[in-house]
Design a protein around this motif. Structure first.
Motif, PDB file in Angstrom:
ATOM      1  N   ALA A   1     -53.246  27.079  10.209  1.00 45.31           N
ATOM      2  CA  ALA A   1     -54.585  27.290  10.765  1.00 45.31           C
ATOM      3  C   ALA A   1     -55.183  25.995  11.301  1.00 45.31           C
ATOM      4  O   ALA A   1     -55.812  25.988  12.365  1.00 45.31           O
ATOM      5  CB  ALA A   1     -55.496  27.884   9.701  1.00 45.31           C
ATOM      6  N   LEU A   2     -55.013  24.899  10.578  1.00 42.92           N
ATOM      7  CA  LEU A   2     -55.633  23.645  10.979  1.00 42.92           C
ATOM      8  C   LEU A   2     -54.768  22.818  11.906  1.00 42.92           C
ATOM      9  O   LEU A   2     -55.161  21.730  12.312  1.00 42.92           O
ATOM     10  CB  LEU A   2     -55.987  22.821   9.729  1.00 42.92           C
ATOM     11  N   ALA A   3     -53.562  23.309  12.217  1.00 43.61           N
ATOM     12  CA  ALA A   3     -52.719  22.585  13.170  1.00 43.61           C
ATOM     13  C   ALA A   3     -53.357  22.625  14.555  1.00 43.61           C
ATOM     14  O   ALA A   3     -53.920  23.638  14.981  1.00 43.61           O
ATOM     15  CB  ALA A   3     -51.317  23.197  13.209  1.00 43.61           C
ATOM     16  N   LYS A   4     -53.263  21.503  15.238  1.00 46.61           N
ATOM     17  CA  LYS A   4     -53.868  21.419  16.565  1.00 46.61           C
ATOM     18  C   LYS A   4     -53.076  22.266  17.550  1.00 46.61           C
ATOM     19  O   LYS A   4     -51.850  22.206  17.605  1.00 46.61           O
ATOM     20  CB  LYS A   4     -53.900  19.965  17.033  1.00 46.61           C
TER      21      LYS A   4
ATOM     22  N   ALA B   1     -38.331  28.593  14.162  1.00 47.43           N
ATOM     23  CA  ALA B   1     -37.889  27.276  13.699  1.00 47.43           C
ATOM     24  C   ALA B   1     -38.525  26.193  14.563  1.00 47.43           C
ATOM     25  O   ALA B   1     -38.745  26.385  15.760  1.00 47.43           O
ATOM     26  CB  ALA B   1     -36.369  27.182  13.758  1.00 47.43           C
ATOM     27  N   PRO B   2     -38.845  25.040  13.993  1.00 49.96           N
ATOM     28  CA  PRO B   2     -39.530  23.994  14.759  1.00 49.96           C
ATOM     29  C   PRO B   2     -38.625  23.327  15.785  1.00 49.96           C
ATOM     30  O   PRO B   2     -37.412  23.252  15.612  1.00 49.96           O
ATOM     31  CB  PRO B   2     -39.984  22.997  13.681  1.00 49.96           C
ATOM     32  N   VAL B   3     -39.258  22.851  16.838  1.00 51.16           N
ATOM     33  CA  VAL B   3     -38.613  22.014  17.846  1.00 51.16           C
ATOM     34  C   VAL B   3     -39.263  20.644  17.751  1.00 51.16           C
ATOM     35  O   VAL B   3     -40.487  20.539  17.878  1.00 51.16           O
ATOM     36  CB  VAL B   3     -38.763  22.605  19.265  1.00 51.16           C
ATOM     37  N   ARG B   4     -38.468  19.616  17.516  1.00 49.36           N
ATOM     38  CA  ARG B   4     -39.013  18.283  17.247  1.00 49.36           C
ATOM     39  C   ARG B   4     -38.481  17.273  18.247  1.00 49.36           C
ATOM     40  O   ARG B   4     -37.312  17.345  18.653  1.00 49.36           O
ATOM     41  CB  ARG B   4     -38.671  17.837  15.825  1.00 49.36           C
ATOM     42  N   LEU B   5     -39.359  16.356  18.604  1.00 53.48           N
ATOM     43  CA  LEU B   5     -39.004  15.227  19.469  1.00 53.48           C
ATOM     44  C   LEU B   5     -39.350  13.957  18.711  1.00 53.48           C
ATOM     45  O   LEU B   5     -40.513  13.748  18.344  1.00 53.48           O
ATOM     46  CB  LEU B   5     -39.770  15.310  20.791  1.00 53.48           C
TER      47      LEU B   5
ATOM     48  N   ILE C   1     -41.248  14.674  15.502  1.00 52.07           N
ATOM     49  CA  ILE C   1     -42.586  15.266  15.554  1.00 52.07           C
ATOM     50  C   ILE C   1     -42.491  16.650  16.179  1.00 52.07           C
ATOM     51  O   ILE C   1     -41.843  16.830  17.217  1.00 52.07           O
ATOM     52  CB  ILE C   1     -43.551  14.375  16.363  1.00 52.07           C
ATOM     53  N   ASP C   2     -43.130  17.637  15.536  1.00 53.41           N
ATOM     54  CA  ASP C   2     -43.097  19.002  16.053  1.00 53.41           C
ATOM     55  C   ASP C   2     -43.826  19.079  17.389  1.00 53.41           C
ATOM     56  O   ASP C   2     -44.983  18.653  17.505  1.00 53.41           O
ATOM     57  CB  ASP C   2     -43.766  19.954  15.063  1.00 53.41           C
TER      58      ASP C   2
ATOM     59  N   VAL D   1     -42.359  24.741  24.120  1.00 47.86           N
ATOM     60  CA  VAL D   1     -42.892  23.432  23.746  1.00 47.86           C
ATOM     61  C   VAL D   1     -44.290  23.275  24.338  1.00 47.86           C
ATOM     62  O   VAL D   1     -44.664  23.964  25.294  1.00 47.86           O
ATOM     63  CB  VAL D   1     -41.974  22.290  24.229  1.00 47.86           C
ATOM     64  N   GLU D   2     -45.036  22.374  23.717  1.00 50.28           N
ATOM     65  CA  GLU D   2     -46.400  22.056  24.168  1.00 50.28           C
ATOM     66  C   GLU D   2     -46.398  20.617  24.683  1.00 50.28           C
ATOM     67  O   GLU D   2     -46.466  19.670  23.892  1.00 50.28           O
ATOM     68  CB  GLU D   2     -47.390  22.230  23.016  1.00 50.28           C
ATOM     69  N   PRO D   3     -46.282  20.431  25.987  1.00 60.57           N
ATOM     70  CA  PRO D   3     -46.161  19.072  26.538  1.00 60.57           C
ATOM     71  C   PRO D   3     -47.341  18.166  26.212  1.00 60.57           C
ATOM     72  O   PRO D   3     -47.181  16.946  26.161  1.00 60.57           O
ATOM     73  CB  PRO D   3     -46.038  19.314  28.051  1.00 60.57           C
TER      74      PRO D   3
END
Length: 547
Positions: free
Chosen positions: A279-282, A305-309, A312-313, A339-341
């Motif tokens: 909920a509090l994740a940006k 499943a997370p995608v990380r660079l 960092i998610d 992904v969220e650029p």
């Protein structure tokens, strides 16, 4: 008898209306006035339909609002189909304008639920019909009674919020709503969306806590026990006992809020997140989708499943498929990611065109996707995006409507391949020949150790060691005392020499005096030499004959 003394009757005309008729007329007027007064004071008559008339008695059961009597049940009858009972009741005249389509009636009885206990006063006073008036809506005189009391009355101040959730979960009517672990409201209803794909949960936030709800408020589920295992350890989050039993909702507003959004309109429906972290994740509005194609196994990779660079998610996995090439009979696994650029901050001024070309430039510099282990316990995998320094230049490709990012073998797959290569090299080694050679070498070493020559040499070495030991013992017994005496004498000699050389010894004083006299003689010689250098004739004439 004198005729003058006889009285004469006088005839007077009387009115046609007699006083006898005045009393009935007054009674009629009073009756009409009482009838009009009764008509004016008579309250509205309503009919209420219940499934059962348990505890309801005609002429005795009261109708109450806020524990104040406002009406009474007149009759209790059955409906035409005998499935329900029709209760006819008369209310006070002041409630006529509040009898609308939103007015609610229910029978107040003792009730024990998970959310609390209510109606205990009816154990003494008996059951009664409770009224919740409605101020808006069309007028109505026939109502359907509620089987359960409403959790929120019309007169209560607060705000209703609608929450969107994929499933109802453990929520029920009466489930608490928390703010900083303080109950500030409760769930008052729920229903399926028209398409049946989600659930709308209605919650009521009591005043003045309803002011805490803003357009950026986040709601999440606090039912059950939340256990998470990560590299930081095991994290356990337990809500209250009531929330564990009947479910619970918590809400908060992130601290990093843009002040310019304070006056934004409230959304019709708030999303209900699965936990506080989600909920509090940006969140970011801009999202991009890419396709990854892996050749090896992808066991442990699941949707979400997370995608990380760089650890960092930046996104999540949306879909996973297994495809078979009919010509080559080769399997491959396309993985769709989102992904969220905007999670990656760009430094410097970059145009929109250059921003779109950044992914292609990164791929040329070695950007690759790889499957890595996220949890040793569960075996879950995640997608790791990283720039490989020694990777050959790559290019973006297109698969349908999606852009394809190059991939490389996963860490587990690479380890498996390396292990297979090591095992292949071990299989290529002449293990049997090496074993025979080692056996022969061991036999040779065994023969050398057990050889008679080696045993004889060891015996001679032992005899030599015994002689050396005897010599050392003799040296310790004879020479050591003599060496000790010599050292003591040398020490005494050094002490005497130190006493002779001391600055207080006679030898030192005499030596100092002699050195002083020698110095004076040297100065006299230097003066004589200077004088003779100036007067060489003094050697012949003498010092006293010089004119």
């Amino acid at each position: 008898m004198d005729s003058d003394l006889i009285p004469e009757a006088r005839v007077k005309s009387r009115s046609r209306l007699s006083l006898v008729w005045l009393i009935p007329l007054i009674a009629l007027i009073i009756g009409i006035w009482l009838a009009i007064k009764t008509w004016n004071e008579q309250g509205p008559v309503v009919t209420i339909e219940f499934k059962s008339a348990a505890g309801l008695v005609a002429g005795q059961t009261r109708i109450k609002f806020k524990d104040v009597e406002v009406g009474q049940v007149k009759t209790v009858n059955f409906s035409d189909d005998l499935k329900t009972v029709i209760v006819s009741a008369e209310l006070q005249r002041t409630f006529a304008e509040f009898l609308t389509e939103h007015t609610r009636f229910w029978v107040e009885r003792p009730r024990v639920t998970l959310s609390g206990i209510s109606g205990l006063d009816t154990l003494v006073s008996g059951a009664y019909i409770a009224l919740d008036p409605g101020e808006e809506g069309r007028a109505r005189r026939h109502f359907t009674g509620l089987e359960q009391p409403p959790l929120i009355k019309t007169a209560e101040a607060g705000r209703r919020v609608r929450l969107h959730a994929p499933t109802l979960g453990s929520f029920n009517i009466g489930s608490p709503v928390y703010y900083r672990r303080i109950q500030v409201g409760q769930v008052v209803g729920y229903h399926l969306e028209p398409d049946g794909k989600a659930v709308i949960i209605e919650a009521f936030i009591n005043a003045p806590h309803d002011a805490l709800v803003t357009p950026d408020t986040r709601f999440w589920n606090v039912s059950g026990v939340d256990i998470s295992l990560s590299t930081a350890g095991v994290q356990l989050d337990t809500p209250s006992l009531l929330a564990m039993l009947i479910g619970g909702i918590a809400f908060s507003t992130p601290d990093t809020i843009d002040s310019g959004q304070d006056h934004a309109p409230y959304p019709d429906v708030f999303p209900l997140y699965r936990n506080r972290e989600a909920a509090l994740a940006k969140t970011y509005a801009r999202k991009e989708r890419y396709l990854l194609i892996f050749e090896g196994a992808a066991r442990g990779l699941a949707s979400g499943a997370p995608v990380r660079l760089k650890g960092i998610d930046i996104g999540r996995v949306l879909d996973i498929q297994l495809q078979l090439d009919a010509e080559t009979l080769a399997f491959r696994i396309p993985v769709l990611i989102e992904v969220e650029p905007e999670r990656v901050t760009l430094r410097g001024s970059v145009s929109a065109t250059e921003r779109q070309q950044l992914v292609g430039r990164l791929v040329k510099n070695g950007l690759r996707a790889q499957l890595k282990l996220d949890s040793v316990v569960s075996g879950a995998l995640y997608v790791d995006l990283d720039v490989e320094a020694n990777a050959p230049p790559g290019e973006l490709s297109q698969y349908g409507e999606y852009t394809v990012i190059p991939t490389r073998a996963g860490s587990l797959e690479a380890m498996t391949t390396q292990l297979a290569n090591v095992l292949a090299k071990l299989d290529a080694l002449p293990i049997e020949k090496i074993g025979r050679d080692l056996s022969q070498a061991a036999a040779g070493v065994n023969g050398l150790i057990n050889a008679p020559e080696l045993q004889s040499a060891l015996d001679e070495f032992a005899t030599t060691l015994a002689q050396v030991r005897a010599t050392t013992t003799q040296f310790n017994q004879t020479l050591t005392p003599e060496l000790g005496n010599m050292l003591r004498e040398s020490t005494a000699t050094l002490e005497r020499a130190r006493a002779l050389l001391s600055d207080r010894s006679p030898l030192y004083v005499e030596t100092q005096r002699t050195l002083q006299e020698v110095g004076q003689a040297a100065r006299s010689l230097r003066q004589l030499a200077d004088y003779l250098e100036r007067h060489p004739e003094a050697l012949l004439q003498g010092k006293g004959n010089r004119r």
